[in-house]
Design an enzyme around this catalytic site. Structure first.
Site, PDB file in Angstrom:
ATOM      1  N   CYS A 181       0.797  -1.243   0.000  1.00  0.00           N
ATOM      2  CA  CYS A 181       0.000   0.000   0.000  1.00  0.00           C
ATOM      3  C   CYS A 181       0.829   1.293   0.000  1.00  0.00           C
ATOM      4  O   CYS A 181       0.362   2.288  -0.558  1.00  0.00           O
ATOM      5  CB  CYS A 181      -1.033   0.010   1.108  1.00  0.00           C
ATOM      6  SG  CYS A 181      -0.386  -0.241   2.762  1.00  0.00           S
TER       7      CYS A 181
ATOM      8  N   ARG B 136      10.140  -9.975   0.016  1.00  0.00           N
ATOM      9  CA  ARG B 136      10.755  -9.829   1.335  1.00  0.00           C
ATOM     10  C   ARG B 136      11.890 -10.812   1.459  1.00  0.00           C
ATOM     11  O   ARG B 136      11.733 -11.989   1.125  1.00  0.00           O
ATOM     12  CB  ARG B 136       9.729 -10.118   2.442  1.00  0.00           C
ATOM     13  CG  ARG B 136       8.627  -9.108   2.432  1.00  0.00           C
ATOM     14  CD  ARG B 136       7.632  -9.334   3.542  1.00  0.00           C
ATOM     15  NE  ARG B 136       6.582  -8.338   3.391  1.00  0.00           N
ATOM     16  CZ  ARG B 136       5.587  -8.132   4.223  1.00  0.00           C
ATOM     17  NH1 ARG B 136       5.503  -8.866   5.303  1.00  0.00           N
ATOM     18  NH2 ARG B 136       4.699  -7.202   4.006  1.00  0.00           N
TER      19      ARG B 136
ATOM     20  N   GLU C 178      13.260 -13.060   3.444  1.00  0.00           N
ATOM     21  CA  GLU C 178      12.781 -13.728   4.656  1.00  0.00           C
ATOM     22  C   GLU C 178      13.933 -14.365   5.414  1.00  0.00           C
ATOM     23  O   GLU C 178      14.983 -14.661   4.850  1.00  0.00           O
ATOM     24  CB  GLU C 178      11.736 -14.785   4.293  1.00  0.00           C
ATOM     25  CG  GLU C 178      10.391 -14.194   3.903  1.00  0.00           C
ATOM     26  CD  GLU C 178       9.624 -13.607   5.098  1.00  0.00           C
ATOM     27  OE1 GLU C 178      10.100 -13.748   6.243  1.00  0.00           O
ATOM     28  OE2 GLU C 178       8.568 -12.996   4.865  1.00  0.00           O
TER      29      GLU C 178
ATOM     30  N   ARG D 131       5.776 -19.381   3.281  1.00  0.00           N
ATOM     31  CA  ARG D 131       6.684 -18.284   3.617  1.00  0.00           C
ATOM     32  C   ARG D 131       7.690 -18.177   2.489  1.00  0.00           C
ATOM     33  O   ARG D 131       8.530 -19.039   2.322  1.00  0.00           O
ATOM     34  CB  ARG D 131       7.395 -18.553   4.945  1.00  0.00           C
ATOM     35  CG  ARG D 131       8.303 -17.403   5.366  1.00  0.00           C
ATOM     36  CD  ARG D 131       8.816 -17.579   6.771  1.00  0.00           C
ATOM     37  NE  ARG D 131       7.756 -17.454   7.755  1.00  0.00           N
ATOM     38  CZ  ARG D 131       7.256 -16.291   8.173  1.00  0.00           C
ATOM     39  NH1 ARG D 131       7.726 -15.157   7.706  1.00  0.00           N
ATOM     40  NH2 ARG D 131       6.288 -16.262   9.055  1.00  0.00           N
TER      41      ARG D 131
ATOM     42  N   GLU E  99      -4.142  -6.183  -2.405  1.00  0.00           N
ATOM     43  CA  GLU E  99      -4.073  -5.201  -1.323  1.00  0.00           C
ATOM     44  C   GLU E  99      -5.289  -4.296  -1.426  1.00  0.00           C
ATOM     45  O   GLU E  99      -5.520  -3.649  -2.449  1.00  0.00           O
ATOM     46  CB  GLU E  99      -2.773  -4.395  -1.428  1.00  0.00           C
ATOM     47  CG  GLU E  99      -2.658  -3.265  -0.425  1.00  0.00           C
ATOM     48  CD  GLU E  99      -2.167  -3.697   0.962  1.00  0.00           C
ATOM     49  OE1 GLU E  99      -1.890  -4.904   1.156  1.00  0.00           O
ATOM     50  OE2 GLU E  99      -2.075  -2.838   1.843  1.00  0.00           O
TER      51      GLU E  99
ATOM     52  N   ASP F  56      -5.228 -10.229  12.388  1.00  0.00           N
ATOM     53  CA  ASP F  56      -4.723 -11.295  11.520  1.00  0.00           C
ATOM     54  C   ASP F  56      -5.776 -12.381  11.391  1.00  0.00           C
ATOM     55  O   ASP F  56      -6.463 -12.694  12.358  1.00  0.00           O
ATOM     56  CB  ASP F  56      -3.478 -11.936  12.144  1.00  0.00           C
ATOM     57  CG  ASP F  56      -2.200 -11.240  11.719  1.00  0.00           C
ATOM     58  OD1 ASP F  56      -2.259 -10.324  10.881  1.00  0.00           O
ATOM     59  OD2 ASP F  56      -1.137 -11.637  12.230  1.00  0.00           O
TER      60      ASP F  56
ATOM     61  N   GLU G   8      -1.010 -17.421   9.271  1.00  0.00           N
ATOM     62  CA  GLU G   8      -1.636 -16.133   9.003  1.00  0.00           C
ATOM     63  C   GLU G   8      -1.799 -16.010   7.500  1.00  0.00           C
ATOM     64  O   GLU G   8      -0.813 -16.072   6.763  1.00  0.00           O
ATOM     65  CB  GLU G   8      -0.731 -15.010   9.538  1.00  0.00           C
ATOM     66  CG  GLU G   8      -1.310 -13.641   9.312  1.00  0.00           C
ATOM     67  CD  GLU G   8      -0.263 -12.605   8.942  1.00  0.00           C
ATOM     68  OE1 GLU G   8       0.859 -12.659   9.468  1.00  0.00           O
ATOM     69  OE2 GLU G   8      -0.590 -11.754   8.093  1.00  0.00           O
TER      70      GLU G   8
ATOM     71  N   ASN H 246      -4.780 -10.124   6.532  1.00  0.00           N
ATOM     72  CA  ASN H 246      -5.007  -9.230   7.667  1.00  0.00           C
ATOM     73  C   ASN H 246      -5.939  -8.079   7.283  1.00  0.00           C
ATOM     74  O   ASN H 246      -6.198  -7.844   6.096  1.00  0.00           O
ATOM     75  CB  ASN H 246      -3.667  -8.699   8.217  1.00  0.00           C
ATOM     76  CG  ASN H 246      -2.866  -7.911   7.195  1.00  0.00           C
ATOM     77  OD1 ASN H 246      -3.382  -7.445   6.180  1.00  0.00           O
ATOM     78  ND2 ASN H 246      -1.588  -7.750   7.458  1.00  0.00           N
TER      79      ASN H 246
ATOM     80  N   CYS I 120      -6.156  -0.829   5.561  1.00  0.00           N
ATOM     81  CA  CYS I 120      -5.755  -1.691   4.451  1.00  0.00           C
ATOM     82  C   CYS I 120      -5.901  -3.145   4.855  1.00  0.00           C
ATOM     83  O   CYS I 120      -5.977  -3.469   6.041  1.00  0.00           O
ATOM     84  CB  CYS I 120      -4.350  -1.376   3.970  1.00  0.00           C
ATOM     85  SG  CYS I 120      -3.042  -1.885   5.099  1.00  0.00           S
TER      86      CYS I 120
ATOM     87  N   ARG J  99      -0.959 -17.824   0.513  1.00  0.00           N
ATOM     88  CA  ARG J  99      -1.402 -18.233   1.852  1.00  0.00           C
ATOM     89  C   ARG J  99      -2.820 -18.812   1.812  1.00  0.00           C
ATOM     90  O   ARG J  99      -3.109 -19.788   2.487  1.00  0.00           O
ATOM     91  CB  ARG J  99      -1.341 -17.037   2.802  1.00  0.00           C
ATOM     92  CG  ARG J  99       0.075 -16.478   3.000  1.00  0.00           C
ATOM     93  CD  ARG J  99       0.805 -17.233   4.089  1.00  0.00           C
ATOM     94  NE  ARG J  99       2.169 -16.793   4.301  1.00  0.00           N
ATOM     95  CZ  ARG J  99       2.571 -15.999   5.307  1.00  0.00           C
ATOM     96  NH1 ARG J  99       1.685 -15.527   6.166  1.00  0.00           N
ATOM     97  NH2 ARG J  99       3.831 -15.687   5.446  1.00  0.00           N
TER      98      ARG J  99
HETATM   99  N1  SER Z   1       0.138  -3.476   3.962  1.00  0.00           N
HETATM  100  C1  SER Z   1      -0.230  -4.498   4.884  1.00  0.00           C
HETATM  101  C2  SER Z   1       0.909  -5.398   5.216  1.00  0.00           C
HETATM  102  O1  SER Z   1       1.971  -5.270   4.666  1.00  0.00           O
HETATM  103  C3  SER Z   1      -1.377  -5.309   4.324  1.00  0.00           C
HETATM  104  O2  SER Z   1      -1.008  -5.980   3.175  1.00  0.00           O
HETATM  105  O3  SER Z   1       0.740  -6.277   6.028  1.00  0.00           O
HETATM  106 ZN    ZN Z   2      -1.384  -2.131   3.465  1.00  0.00          ZN
END
Ligand code: SER
Ligand code: ZN
Length: 510
Positions: free
Chosen positions: A313, A343, A345, A354, A362, A427, A440, A443, A469, A476
């Site tokens: 976001c 990411r 990780e 993961r 989003e 979550d 998870e 969210n 958001c 997942r």
């Molecule tokens: N921006 C939030 C997050 O990174 C929802 O995707 O968890």
């Molecule tokens: Zn977000």
């Protein structure tokens, strides 16, 4: 923590002090100590805690040398600038204008409880530090501009944060159960990733935590997207946008990610030049050796200019940055599904659950606080309907450390962000029978005024602007669904089976 600030400064004027000007300046110093520096200080505060000009002022030609000392109130640097403002008109009468402020020695001392093994971190502007007898003394090298930029205050806050982190080091993330679906039919006890690999639905890609999704897996992704559009974001009136996936530092400076996301960023660099001849030997090196000349490439790139999409976001916000939104366009409701998030990780990479590269819808909304909270509530309802009646999942939801705090490297509960009761992250977790653990898988967050503030967004009515958001992770969702329902589509809940269709196998490997 008991704070002391001490600062020596030279105020340089455009003309030397005459005896009359000196007299006027002395009177001003007196008056500042009695009145000016006391302004805004709460009643009952010990005089010694309030900033004042101490020692004997020295007049040297056109320079006035002063020492400011304070506790936590009207801190030494604040006193300096208050005094500058006061002195300018008075000495103006003697045709003396302020030219410059030279900052000499600046020290901060912090007295309190330090954890036993506390080590003073390496921080900018700090040129010396001594910790003894529960007092930490920091020597700073700063300019007047640094002081106006409130560098000492930021340093103090940061050191306090580090002390707190060192004291409560083991403090884990907040987690508090909100809802539990109860048991649902389970048809499967295997690891869904291994099962998908076995059936040729997915294959591990060459990069870390990256998968290539075959048609069968994508049938699931698209069916889930369809469910999200039909049941959730469609009825709730969300419109699709495309957010950038290369995030420059200026976005992360405003979103707060610049405070802590460094260990997890996929960094982005650009070539020093677009000129092909500059790169010819790099290309030739590969042609001859069959190896990519990475070491030399490092010398030929600029940046990093930012990183790849992390939270999805933040790169939306420049679209509304600096704007005032008309009342009647609110609440704004949008979503993005235009690309991957990345990411780096930790060792915990596992299956498609993961990963370093993932796909997510989003969902983002903004408006007044009431509008923002209401949309979050309606999303909760819509999600509950989907998980209960369409996916038939065994799931639960929990109030957790807000994602924006976690991503800034802060732990603990939402109280630590000083935000209201409704601000925070919920979550959604699904049970994984094969590992008897919870995953998870998405969210929902009410982020309060954090983003509108960071990107300077206002509302016409003057009401506080809030945003929320929700990240829906396709890998997942897939992992959660398959872990509970298995890979045989005859056994899936009817609506899902119909939407996905029979998994299509394109490849026959000999
Ligand atoms: N921006 C939030 C997050 O990174 C929802 O995707 O968890
Ligand atoms: Zn977000």
């Amino acid at each position: 923590m008991q704070l002391r600030f001490r600062l020596e400064a030279g105020l340089r004027f455009s003309a030397p002090f005459t005896p009359e000007a000196e007299l006027a300046a002395r009177a001003l110093i007196d008056e500042a100590n009695r009145v000016l520096f006391m302004r805004g200080v709460p009643k009952g505060v010990d005089q010694a805690d309030v900033g004042r000009i101490t020692g004997t002022p020295e007049f040297r030609e056109n320079v006035l040398l002063l020492t400011f000392e304070s506790g936590a109130y009207t801190r030494a640097h604040d006193a300096l600038f208050r005094f500058r403002k006061q002195v300018a008109p008075t000495l103006g009468k003697f045709r003396m204008g302020i030219r410059e402020i030279d900052v000499g020695a600046y020290t901060i001392s912090m007295k309190g409880d330090f954890p036993e093994d506390f080590r003073v971190p390496n921080l900018p502007f700090i040129t010396g530090s001594v910790l003894s007898d529960g007092t930490l003394t920091l020597s700073l090298t700063v300019s007047a501009a640094d002081l106006e930029n409130r560098i000492p205050d930021r340093l103090v806050r940061l050191v306090e944060e580090k002390i707190e982190a060192a004291t409560y080091g083991g403090k884990s993330e907040h987690w508090e159960l909100v809802f539990e679906s109860g048991k649902k039919p389970r048809h499967f006890t295997e690891d869904p990733t291994a099962a998908m690999v076995e059936r040729g639905w997915i294959k591990h890609a060459p990069a870390r935590g990256q998968w290539i999704f075959g048609p069968q897996a994508v049938q699931l992704f698209r069916a889930f997207e369809q469910i999200v559009v039909d049941e959730i974001i469609g009825p709730l009136g969300f419109s699709e946008m495309v957010f950038p996936k290369m995030v420059p530092w200026e976005v992360w400076m405003r979103s707060g990610h610049a405070k802590g996301v460094y260990p997890e960023i996929y960094y982005i660099c650009t070539p020093k030049t677009r000129d092909a001849s500059y790169w010819e030997d790099i290309a030739d090196y590969f042609k001859v050796t069959g190896e990519v000349w990475i070491e030399e490439i490092r010398n030929r790139i600029d940046g990093p200019i930012g990183g790849m999409c992390y939270a999805q976001c933040p790169p939306f916000w420049p679209f509304v940055q600096g704007e005032t939104l008309a009342n009647d366009c609110l609440p704004i409701r949008v979503f993005d599904r235009s690309g991957t998030s990345h990411r780096y990780e930790s060792g915990g990479i596992h299956g498609i659950e993961r990963v370093d590269e993932f796909h997510r819808i989003e969902v983002l909304w903004l408006g007044t606080a009431e509008q923002t909270v209401e949309i979050a509530d309606r999303l909760h309802e819509a999600y509950t309907h989907v998980f209960e009646n369409i996916l038939e999942l065994e799931w639960r939801s929990a109030q957790v450390t807000p994602w924006f705090m976690a991503q800034e490297g802060m732990v603990g509960d939402q109280a630590a962000c000083g935000c209201g009761e409704r601000i925070g992250t919920t979550d959604y977790e699904a049970f994984l029978p094969y590992s008897e653990s919870w995953l998870e898988f998405q969210n929902v967050s009410i982020n309060g005024d954090k983003y509108p503030k960071g990107f300077n967004v206002k509302i016409q009515s003057g009401a506080e602007c809030w945003s929320g958001c929700s990240g829906i992770g396709l890998e997942r969702w897939t992992a959660a669904f398959l872990a509970q329902k298995g890979l045989d589509y005859e056994k899936w809940p009817e609506k899902v089976a119909k939407l996905v269709g029979e998994p299509k196998n394109l490849f026959t490997f000999l």
